[in-house]
Design a protein around this motif. Structure first.
Motif, PDB file in Angstrom:
ATOM      1  N   LEU A 340       0.831  -1.043  -0.006  1.00 51.23           N
ATOM      2  CA  LEU A 340       0.007   0.016   0.010  1.00 51.23           C
ATOM      3  C   LEU A 340       0.928   1.212  -0.032  1.00 51.23           C
ATOM      4  O   LEU A 340       0.522   2.200  -0.721  1.00 51.23           O
ATOM      5  CB  LEU A 340      -1.023  -0.041   1.341  1.00 51.23           C
ATOM      6  N   GLN A 341       1.969   1.318   0.691  1.00 55.79           N
ATOM      7  CA  GLN A 341       2.874   2.189   0.775  1.00 55.79           C
ATOM      8  C   GLN A 341       3.296   2.544  -0.653  1.00 55.79           C
ATOM      9  O   GLN A 341       3.571   3.598  -0.847  1.00 55.79           O
ATOM     10  CB  GLN A 341       3.992   1.940   1.691  1.00 55.79           C
ATOM     11  N   ALA A 342       3.750   1.390  -1.128  1.00 62.63           N
ATOM     12  CA  ALA A 342       4.661   1.791  -2.400  1.00 62.63           C
ATOM     13  C   ALA A 342       3.599   2.140  -3.597  1.00 62.63           C
ATOM     14  O   ALA A 342       3.960   2.990  -4.245  1.00 62.63           O
ATOM     15  CB  ALA A 342       4.957   0.375  -2.975  1.00 62.63           C
ATOM     16  N   ALA A 343       2.355   1.757  -3.394  1.00 67.30           N
ATOM     17  CA  ALA A 343       1.262   2.308  -4.480  1.00 67.30           C
ATOM     18  C   ALA A 343       1.076   3.526  -4.214  1.00 67.30           C
ATOM     19  O   ALA A 343       1.033   4.332  -5.467  1.00 67.30           O
ATOM     20  CB  ALA A 343       0.283   1.433  -4.351  1.00 67.30           C
ATOM     21  N   ARG A 344       1.095   4.186  -2.976  1.00 64.64           N
ATOM     22  CA  ARG A 344       0.727   5.305  -2.776  1.00 64.64           C
ATOM     23  C   ARG A 344       2.073   6.316  -3.222  1.00 64.64           C
ATOM     24  O   ARG A 344       1.969   7.452  -3.712  1.00 64.64           O
ATOM     25  CB  ARG A 344       0.462   5.640  -1.403  1.00 64.64           C
ATOM     26  N   LEU A 345       3.336   5.891  -2.677  1.00 64.75           N
ATOM     27  CA  LEU A 345       4.359   6.673  -3.181  1.00 64.75           C
ATOM     28  C   LEU A 345       4.673   7.026  -4.738  1.00 64.75           C
ATOM     29  O   LEU A 345       5.072   8.198  -5.052  1.00 64.75           O
ATOM     30  CB  LEU A 345       5.584   6.053  -2.470  1.00 64.75           C
ATOM     31  N   THR A 346       4.387   6.051  -5.284  1.00 61.81           N
ATOM     32  CA  THR A 346       4.487   5.981  -6.936  1.00 61.81           C
ATOM     33  C   THR A 346       3.405   6.870  -7.483  1.00 61.81           C
ATOM     34  O   THR A 346       3.476   7.135  -8.700  1.00 61.81           O
ATOM     35  CB  THR A 346       4.589   4.879  -7.416  1.00 61.81           C
ATOM     36  N   GLY A 347       2.399   7.073  -6.692  1.00 56.35           N
ATOM     37  CA  GLY A 347       1.110   7.789  -7.436  1.00 56.35           C
ATOM     38  C   GLY A 347       0.355   6.528  -8.335  1.00 56.35           C
ATOM     39  O   GLY A 347      -0.541   7.095  -9.034  1.00 56.35           O
ATOM     40  N   GLY A 348       0.504   5.540  -7.960  1.00 58.22           N
ATOM     41  CA  GLY A 348      -0.343   4.446  -8.738  1.00 58.22           C
ATOM     42  C   GLY A 348      -1.566   4.213  -7.830  1.00 58.22           C
ATOM     43  O   GLY A 348      -2.182   5.061  -7.174  1.00 58.22           O
ATOM     44  N   ALA A 349      -1.974   2.991  -8.184  1.00 54.16           N
ATOM     45  CA  ALA A 349      -3.137   2.316  -7.463  1.00 54.16           C
ATOM     46  C   ALA A 349      -3.538   0.930  -7.293  1.00 54.16           C
ATOM     47  O   ALA A 349      -2.628   0.197  -7.906  1.00 54.16           O
ATOM     48  CB  ALA A 349      -4.809   3.192  -8.193  1.00 54.16           C
ATOM     49  N   ILE A 350      -4.479   0.446  -6.697  1.00 51.35           N
ATOM     50  CA  ILE A 350      -4.673  -1.125  -6.669  1.00 51.35           C
ATOM     51  C   ILE A 350      -6.225  -1.032  -6.911  1.00 51.35           C
ATOM     52  O   ILE A 350      -7.148  -0.407  -6.386  1.00 51.35           O
ATOM     53  CB  ILE A 350      -4.560  -1.471  -5.247  1.00 51.35           C
ATOM     54  N   LEU A 351      -6.371  -1.683  -8.269  1.00 47.36           N
ATOM     55  CA  LEU A 351      -7.800  -1.955  -8.813  1.00 47.36           C
ATOM     56  C   LEU A 351      -8.318  -3.219  -8.892  1.00 47.36           C
ATOM     57  O   LEU A 351      -7.284  -4.278  -8.607  1.00 47.36           O
ATOM     58  CB  LEU A 351      -7.487  -1.432 -10.360  1.00 47.36           C
ATOM     59  N   THR A 352      -9.464  -3.159  -9.041  1.00 48.84           N
ATOM     60  CA  THR A 352     -10.038  -4.732  -9.029  1.00 48.84           C
ATOM     61  C   THR A 352     -10.803  -4.667 -10.486  1.00 48.84           C
ATOM     62  O   THR A 352     -11.202  -4.110 -11.191  1.00 48.84           O
ATOM     63  CB  THR A 352     -11.330  -4.738  -8.232  1.00 48.84           C
ATOM     64  N   VAL A 353     -10.997  -6.139 -10.925  1.00 47.88           N
ATOM     65  CA  VAL A 353     -11.498  -6.538 -12.209  1.00 47.88           C
ATOM     66  C   VAL A 353     -12.430  -7.580 -11.904  1.00 47.88           C
ATOM     67  O   VAL A 353     -12.239  -8.587 -10.994  1.00 47.88           O
ATOM     68  CB  VAL A 353     -10.698  -6.921 -13.164  1.00 47.88           C
ATOM     69  N   GLN A 354     -13.691  -7.709 -12.669  1.00 47.31           N
ATOM     70  CA  GLN A 354     -14.783  -8.827 -12.645  1.00 47.31           C
ATOM     71  C   GLN A 354     -14.040  -9.881 -13.301  1.00 47.31           C
ATOM     72  O   GLN A 354     -13.205  -9.745 -14.072  1.00 47.31           O
ATOM     73  CB  GLN A 354     -16.026  -8.240 -12.956  1.00 47.31           C
ATOM     74  N   GLU A 355     -14.777 -11.054 -12.949  1.00 49.89           N
ATOM     75  CA  GLU A 355     -14.285 -12.364 -13.757  1.00 49.89           C
ATOM     76  C   GLU A 355     -14.579 -12.326 -15.364  1.00 49.89           C
ATOM     77  O   GLU A 355     -13.702 -12.635 -15.853  1.00 49.89           O
ATOM     78  CB  GLU A 355     -15.288 -13.483 -13.061  1.00 49.89           C
ATOM     79  N   SER A 356     -15.513 -11.586 -15.777  1.00 50.97           N
ATOM     80  CA  SER A 356     -15.920 -11.434 -17.252  1.00 50.97           C
ATOM     81  C   SER A 356     -14.500 -10.625 -17.828  1.00 50.97           C
ATOM     82  O   SER A 356     -14.287 -10.657 -18.918  1.00 50.97           O
ATOM     83  CB  SER A 356     -17.220 -10.943 -17.584  1.00 50.97           C
ATOM     84  N   GLU A 357     -14.185  -9.729 -17.145  1.00 52.88           N
ATOM     85  CA  GLU A 357     -13.262  -8.558 -17.478  1.00 52.88           C
ATOM     86  C   GLU A 357     -11.763  -9.714 -17.775  1.00 52.88           C
ATOM     87  O   GLU A 357     -10.945  -9.405 -18.685  1.00 52.88           O
ATOM     88  CB  GLU A 357     -12.991  -7.450 -16.739  1.00 52.88           C
TER      89      GLU A 357
END
Ligand SMILES: Cc1ncc(COP(=O)(O)O)c(C=O)c1O
Ligand SMILES: [Zn+2]
Length: 407
Positions: A340-357
């Protein structure tokens, strides 16, 4: 002004006093260069020194102390050292970076790494794919297994245990076979038959554990009470050394750092490896900012995405829901806080996807000639969403071969 890569330039080949020579028979190593950054051998080498990611205690790694007394995971001292003059392009795969590591013996290797980075221009001119499924055992795991296992081997370990959804186990089984070590692997009974067959064929002792993925970990920890070495692909800090090379390869192959990298996210080892790799490049002055790092979870099991969105420092454990992306079916990732720290520090994000995607992304990649397993297609499932945020060069990590998950 960031320094540009100058692979292969001289400067790191001089013999340092007190080092044990790496064999001159090393393939493609006619000069017999030595790793010079960490002279002095095991113990004296700062990279067998580890630091707790939670309480920051510094320790010399011992294979039986697979995590800190506070329960936190060990990590290599940061930032990892990087110097382009240490790169040896004639060495196979990730071993071009060997001069940056403390290995004293010729490593066990199958030429893993230096995987293709190809443009996906038919989809979008800004899109690149890193084919990290083009590995000896068909998944990105080999990149980290090989450094993790070689480190343990240098410490005299002769048998290893791990728990895995399949790919890490298959990778460890292969490298253990190559190193003549006995591997015992705890896997969920529901793991892909192909992955189980792979482990079995390579001589690993396979223990199938019914129930969710977490039960395999619980069974291993119970077995560990009567002895054994936990060569965990999650806790072993030296796995991260190898995984950091994904970032270095991308930087060399592109001739610059990308603006974003998207990777599947389960335990987050590849995500953290990429972070450590880019952090090393930045600390050494080769890049001026970190690429945004995006992790992708299946909506059915997304503890990190939930914590990211809620602004939490650490993930709360979740039930492992059903997903075709079996590699990211991790309800309680031990390195969650750091991810979580790394994602925030880089300006990135953590995303989710549905099974069909996930299914659609797998199909789309296949129509580009890239046959990956569902977990390996997660980055593809979110690229257009990320593009809206960065609008620049992005790399998708394709992590597991489609041949793995045939049923
Ligand atoms: C093909 C594949 N991709 C991605 C992952 C997720 O990697 P990590 O657990 O390092 O986040 C896995 C994990 O097993 C995997 O098998
Ligand atoms: Zn600690």
């Amino acid at each position: 002004m960031p320094r540009q890569p100058d692979p292969g330039s001289p400067g790191a080949g001089a013999k340092a006093a007190g080092t044990t020579p790496i064999s001159d028979q090393w393939p493609g190593n006619p000069g017999g260069e030595l790793p010079t950054h960490y002279p002095g051998g095991i113990g004296a080498s700062p990279m067998w020194t580890v630091q707790c990611a939670r309480c920051h205690q510094i320790a010399t790694y011992h294979p039986t102390q697979w995590r800190c007394i506070c329960g936190g995971p060990w990590e290599p001292p940061r930032p990892l050292p990087f110097d382009h003059r240490a790169i040896r392009p004639h060495r196979p795969g990730i071993w071009r970076y060997m001069g940056l590591w403390p290995f004293q013996r010729d490593p066990i290797t199958m030429g893993e790494g230096w995987t293709p980075l190809i443009p996906l221009s038919a989809i979008d001119p800004r899109l690149w794919a890193k084919l990290d499924y083009v590995m000896p055992t068909g998944s990105y795991k080999d990149r980290g297994t090989v450094t993790g296992l070689n480190a343990l081997r240098e410490m005299g370990v002769d048998q290893v245990m791990d728990d895995s959804s399949g790919n890490a186990g298959a990778s460890l089984a292969a490298y253990a076979a190559r190193a003549s070590l006995q591997a015992t692997l705890f896997v969920p009974a529901h793991a892909s038959p192909g992955k189980k067959a792979q482990m079995h064929a390579m001589g690993a002792r396979l223990i199938e554990v019914p129930g969710p993925r977490a039960q395999a970990t619980a069974a291993l920890l119970q077995a560990l009470e009567t002895g054994g070495i936990y060569a965990s692909h999650v806790y072993n800090p030296f796995v991260l050394l190898g995984l950091a090379t994904a970032a270095w390869e991308i930087w060399e192959q592109l001739g610059r750092a990308p603006d974003a990298v998207i990777t599947p996210l389960g335990h987050g080892m590849l995500f953290l490896g990429l972070f450590l790799g880019f952090e090393a490049l930045q600390a050494a002055g080769y890049i001026d900012r970190l690429p945004r790092l995006y992790g992708v979870q299946a909506a059915a099991c997304a503890p990190l995405a939930q914590a990211f969105t809620a602004g939490l420092e650490a993930p709360a454990p979740v039930e492992e829901g059903e997903t075709i992306a079996e590699g990211v079916r991790i309800g309680a990732p031990p390195r969650g806080r750091e991810i979580l720290q790394a994602a925030r520090l880089t300006g990135g994000a953590i995303l989710t996807v549905q099974e069909s995607e996930i299914q659609a992304a797998q199909d789309r990649l296949a129509r580009q000639g890239l046959f990956v397993e569902p977990t390996g297609a997660l980055a593809m499932a979110v690229w257009s969403q990320v593009l809206r945020e960065t609008d620049r060069v992005m790399v998708l990590m394709l992590t597991g071969s489609g041949l793995k998950s045939l049923r």
